[in-house]
Design a protein around this motif. Structure first.
Motif, short mmCIF file in Angstrom:
data_model
loop_
_atom_site.label_atom_id
_atom_site.label_comp_id
_atom_site.label_asym_id
_atom_site.label_seq_id
_atom_site.Cartn_x
_atom_site.Cartn_y
_atom_site.Cartn_z
N TYR A 141 0.96 -1.19 -0.46
CA TYR A 141 0.53 0.16 -0.57
C TYR A 141 1.00 1.30 -0.30
O TYR A 141 0.37 2.11 -0.49
CB TYR A 141 -1.34 0.26 1.22
N CYS A 142 1.96 1.57 0.65
CA CYS A 142 2.73 2.00 0.58
C CYS A 142 4.25 1.99 0.66
O CYS A 142 4.45 1.53 0.66
CB CYS A 142 2.72 2.38 2.28
N ARG A 169 -6.25 6.70 3.43
CA ARG A 169 -5.77 6.39 1.81
C ARG A 169 -6.41 5.53 0.72
O ARG A 169 -7.08 6.35 -0.02
CB ARG A 169 -4.45 6.91 1.97
N HIS A 170 -6.68 4.68 1.44
CA HIS A 170 -6.94 3.47 0.44
C HIS A 170 -8.48 3.19 1.01
O HIS A 170 -9.05 1.73 0.66
CB HIS A 170 -6.17 2.48 0.82
#
Length: 256
Positions: A141-142, A169-170
């Protein structure tokens, strides 16, 4: 003794495309600009890696099985591939050996998930004057750069603050207003007490421990995910979930 297998190879490869055992993805960034006329993919089964930390035999077998299935998929699509089976060498030494033998000056890889291996690759490239193109692992994800930006000027590193950022954010377990589903971000304050000395399982008998709708939703998702994962793993090794031979502590495999 290691066994070297390969498909149609390049006479004088310009680059090695290194694929590690936990990076088996045909959509990988490592393949993005692959040129079958001048590049060679290299995959290495390293006994040294399997012994670096204690690992269950079933895990090692499934790991190698996945690697060999992926190699077969590459072979069927005509990719130039060097596959080294059962190498007694560490991955870094096997790459060094192949690079010196074929005089390859460039290596492309995805950033390893383990810091030890990442540093070893960087040191190898520096020692042999190899151009190392280490690309971002897109399965997270990051990316590292994003975490570094977040971490700047932080007085303390607490996982919780970063975890909340990623959920927002997701769009993970948040509502339309980006508030947590169920009205609470976490239950840390409810998990401070130790298990009772008698038996942790006795907690499940206490009437006040009732699953909320959110808990049930999450548990259903977990069970479904576990079943799908097990089914895929068993498919790799030719077993079904109903097979009498399937026991997590005693799996007999043939991955040759």
């Amino acid at each position: 003794m290691s066994k070297l297998t390969h498909t149609t190879l390049v006479k004088q490869p310009e680059r090695f495309i290194l694929i590690l055992g936990d990076q088996l993805d045909l959509r990988s960034a490592a393949f993005r600009d692959l040129n079958p006329q001048s590049d060679e993919i290299i995959m290495i089964e390293s006994a040294n890696e399997a012994q670096y930390v204690l690992s269950h035999k079933a895990k090692i077998a499934l790991f190698l099985s996945a690697m060999r299935h992926f190699a077969c998929a590459l072979e069927k699509q005509g990719y130039p591939l060097v596959y080294i089976q059962n190498s007694p060498l560490p991955i870094i030494e096997a790459i060094k050996e192949q690079s010196l033998e074929k005089k390859v000056g460039r290596v492309v890889c995805i950033e390893p998930g383990e810091w030890r291996l990442k540093r070893a690759l960087e040191e190898l490239a520096q020692g042999l004057s190899i151009d190392l193109d280490m690309r971002e692992d897109e399965h997270f994800y990051c990316p590292n750069r994003e975490f570094i930006e977040w971490a700047q000027n932080k007085k303390e590193f607490r996982l919780w603050y970063f975890y909340r950022l990623m959920r927002k954010r997701h769009n993970v377990l948040v509502d339309k207003e980006v508030n947590p589903e169920g009205g609470q971000w976490n239950f840390d304050q409810d998990n401070r007490k130790p298990f009772p000395k008698k038996d942790p399982a006795s907690l499940m008998l206490q009437p006040h421990l009732k699953l909320t709708l959110l808990h049930k939703k999450y548990w259903t998702w977990c069970k479904k995910s576990i079943q799908i994962t097990l089914a895929l793993l068993m498919r790799f090794i030719g077993l079904s979930l109903e097979s009498k031979r399937y026991k997590p502590w005693n799996i007999s495999l043939n991955i040759a």
